[in-house]
Enzyme design. Structure first.
Site, PDB file in Angstrom:
ATOM      1  N   VAL A  14     -39.611 -30.194 -44.814  1.00 55.53           N
ATOM      2  CA  VAL A  14     -40.263 -28.972 -44.333  1.00 55.53           C
ATOM      3  C   VAL A  14     -41.715 -29.253 -43.937  1.00 55.53           C
ATOM      4  CG1 VAL A  14     -40.899 -26.593 -44.903  1.00 55.53           C
ATOM      5  CG2 VAL A  14     -38.736 -27.536 -45.744  1.00 55.53           C
ATOM      6  N   ILE A 135     -34.214 -17.733 -41.353  1.00 55.65           N
ATOM      7  CA  ILE A 135     -33.988 -16.302 -41.077  1.00 55.65           C
ATOM      8  C   ILE A 135     -35.185 -15.509 -41.578  1.00 55.65           C
ATOM      9  CG2 ILE A 135     -32.421 -14.349 -41.359  1.00 55.65           C
ATOM     10  CD1 ILE A 135     -30.239 -16.302 -42.188  1.00 55.65           C
ATOM     11  N   GLY A 186     -25.624 -34.800 -45.575  1.00 57.21           N
ATOM     12  CA  GLY A 186     -26.953 -34.304 -45.923  1.00 57.21           C
ATOM     13  C   GLY A 186     -27.009 -32.811 -46.186  1.00 57.21           C
ATOM     14  N   LYS A 204     -32.733 -16.751 -54.769  1.00 55.15           N
ATOM     15  CA  LYS A 204     -32.952 -16.006 -53.523  1.00 55.15           C
ATOM     16  C   LYS A 204     -32.610 -14.526 -53.700  1.00 55.15           C
ATOM     17  CE  LYS A 204     -32.223 -20.202 -50.886  1.00 55.15           C
ATOM     18  NZ  LYS A 204     -31.164 -21.106 -50.380  1.00 55.15           N
TER      19      LYS A 204
END
Lengths: 425, 425
Positions: A14, A135, A186, A204
């Protein structure tokens, strides 16, 4: 053009995505914010490993290089894990730096504390990337559902398990085979525990519950069931019944109480969530006014997640320009108690084995009748070593009835309940 | 708690939805904004028709009751149409009132002018509800894609035509039957021209293009083809090829140029847009970093659209509290030229009739070969009155090649091209 200097802690997938985007999309970012974003300093464990970016940013092992640099106004935390990420974010906020984090474990666990600390220091703390990767679901709930009463959020919020279940369903692989394939490509880590046991999805859902209902829910306050016990037989039978098996996180408002759970569920093939395959994620938000809306996209990956990090950074930047920092990412607070098991009603898919002999099916139907539970579909599969496999889809029953059913079947001793999955129509 | 007084112009389905939401969701709105929203005055043509709300709001025919009321800070325009809505919004902005509009025709046509006027008067002008009803797509593009380079936006943005096409596909109805059914159920207006000829979708794509690419596109600057010429035969053949026919608006970035079109398209049944049925809408946003994301929800309806209006109102309210009004809803400006027909490449579905006699198919393949266009699938249907129906799916070809093909077939005289629909895989 004025520059906004950024610091970053961590430089994995990231973090590298963030670096790439800040450079490649510099023109767009400047056009939108009126500022030039520059990643000045990146704190990593081992600078030697990142020499390919050594001429672009100052690589260091020292947190003080961020803390003591008054030019750096925004710090991006992409190291993951709870400690020492928590302590680092605390230090940054106390040094009056705005923080953008992609760390779901941390935000789900210590979010409340960090949010309070940010407010106290008039700093922004944003974490769009912590839920469903690319998202933009948190900002959308906070901004676009501000006037609606959300009644349910349900989502496929873990790419690893969705990849595995898609493979089990479409290629008839066993759980073990599908997991190996996911690891090879992966989509699953070497140690996939947090994903396959549902904990990642749990984090989440805890964060989504806060945004949807304004109430704090910790991941150990609700039931989390992963996919590591899912049997290929049930995936096939789900398909035969017209459903596809997904790991679904649900956060539901029931009579002004909240119910949260992560568990495998049968999703009707005509339901929009049933079409979400492989590593993709989707969140369905149901509002009293708006009805059903669905937000679909990549649930992970360096660049998609980096885009969510950047949407936070551009928001912090706009706030800096407007001098409006220090307001909560989620402005809705409305503490709610948890719903009782008697209040939470769903249809269930039950998969059982029972001795292939007279009277066993009657025992099952008697137990169900005593609990006032009934079924809409039932299939008995060819007997195997003296045992019959029976799959049932029930009419609506409460979580309490389901618990009683499980106990009653245990008491009977001869009938084994393999699984009881929620059915989403 | 401080009140924010609202005025409204128009009281149809959306206006009534706004009134209902402001009351029913008052607690949530107060929790999020810290203010109580009160609709004080509603301007309508005929107050007698709205007596059921006469004790809740001040009903009047006089615009001056809004203009001269300094208590009213935000005006909601839900009357629709270009005139006099435009003049009314201009008056409100000049009177320093923030404006929230659901008016796609107006925003697509005169948006630039009104945006400039709002800025000049330090007022907010927001119009989330103008595109895709209950789907919060504009704010999401503006905020969550601020740092990404959007490369394509494609969407099913008209509920009427999607309902009709779904019925033609799933129930084998003719276009005329499906339209009648849509009118009966309230999904199509008595005069459906603007919807079925694609103009409504065109307005929405013009607005989406501005948000996605920062460039101004007027609806008469791109090609708009509706569904009123769609033949049941092609709906069926699309299904046989593994596609479903949808009215798709496309806005695409091609070599730093922009291409926009609204036209029927064959969407692969595994594509997320193919699953968007009946009156629902969906917009797929593709970003260089984030990849494919999809936003799905109700495209119309009083309460869903009211939710989008309310999301604007809560945003304006937050801006009032933070004293940050007067910034554009869409902060991205990046004027682009239109793409040439040679640059825009797609696969196409071609539906033709040709005389059922030797040499005709060869003429067709010769024309295609001369244009360097080739096909991947071809089907010839049983001949009817001496004519054969031939359906083709081509490999990628440019819009320029397609235009040449159309001219070449006209020149031949014997082969009739019924339609050429874009194929989305």
């Amino acid at each position: 053009m004025d520059e906004i200097k950024l610091g970053m802690v961590g430089l994995g997938t990231v973090g590298s995505g963030v670096l790439a985007m800040v450079q490649k999309h510099a023109a767009k970012i400047s056009a939108v914010t009126g500022r030039q974003l520059v990643v000045k300093t990146v704190v990593v464990k081992n600078p030697q490993k990142h020499q390919q970016v050594a001429d672009l940013v100052h690589l260091t092992t020292e947190l003080d290089d961020l803390l003591n640099d008054s030019e750096i106004k925004i710090v991006i935390e992409v190291m993951g894990g709870i400690h020492p990420a928590k302590e680092i974010i605390e230090q940054m906020l106390r040094a009056h730096k705005h923080v953008v984090s992609a760390n779901k474990d941390l935000i789900a666990t210590a979010g409340q504390e960090l949010i309070a600390l940010a407010k106290q220091n008039h700093c922004d703390l944003m974490y769009e990337a912590s839920v469903a990767g690319g998202i933009p679901i948190l900002r959308t709930i906070a901004d676009s559902f501000a006037a609606d009463q959300i009644t349910e959020v349900k989502g496929i919020v873990n790419g690893t398990t969705n990849y595995i279940l898609t493979q089990m369903s479409q290629s008839n692989r066993s759980y073990e085979d599908a997991l190996k394939q996911a690891q090879k490509l992966g989509f699953a880590e070497a140690d996939p525990t947090n994903d396959v046991q549902g904990r990642d999805a749990g984090y989440k859902m805890a964060i989504l519950s806060r945004f949807a209902f304004g109430t704090n829910v910790a991941v150990d306050q609700f039931k989390v069931t992963g996919i590591d016990q899912v049997d290929q037989v049930d995936v096939q039978q789900a398909a035969a019944f017209g459903y596809t098996l997904k790991l679904v996180g649900i956060a539901r408002l029931v009579d002004q109480r909240v119910f949260v759970e992560v568990a495998p569920a049968l999703v009707n093939i005509h339901h929009p969530l049933a079409q979400v395959n492989n590593e993709n994620n989707a969140v369905m938000v149901t509002g009293r006014a708006v009805g059903d809306t669905l937000f679909y996209g990549p649930g992970a990956g360096g660049l998609p997640t980096a885009n969510s990090v950047l949407s936070d950074i551009t928001t912090v930047t706009k706030n800096m320009i407007l001098k409006t920092n220090g307001n909560s990412f989620n402005g809705y607070s409305h503490p709610l108690p948890f719903a009782d098991a008697t209040m939470v009603k769903d249809c269930y898919y039950l998969s059982l084995t029972l001795p292939d002999q007279p009277g066993e099916m009657q025992k099952l139907t008697t137990v169900m009748a005593e609990l006032n539970a009934s079924f809409s579909q039932i299939v008995q599969k060819a007997s195997d070593q003296g045992e019959a496999r029976v799959m049932i889809i029930t009419h609506q029953m409460s979580k309490a009835q389901l618990n009683q059913l499980e106990l009653a079947l245990q008491d009977l001793g001869t009938i084994q309940l393999h699984c009881a999955y929620r059915v989403i129509n």
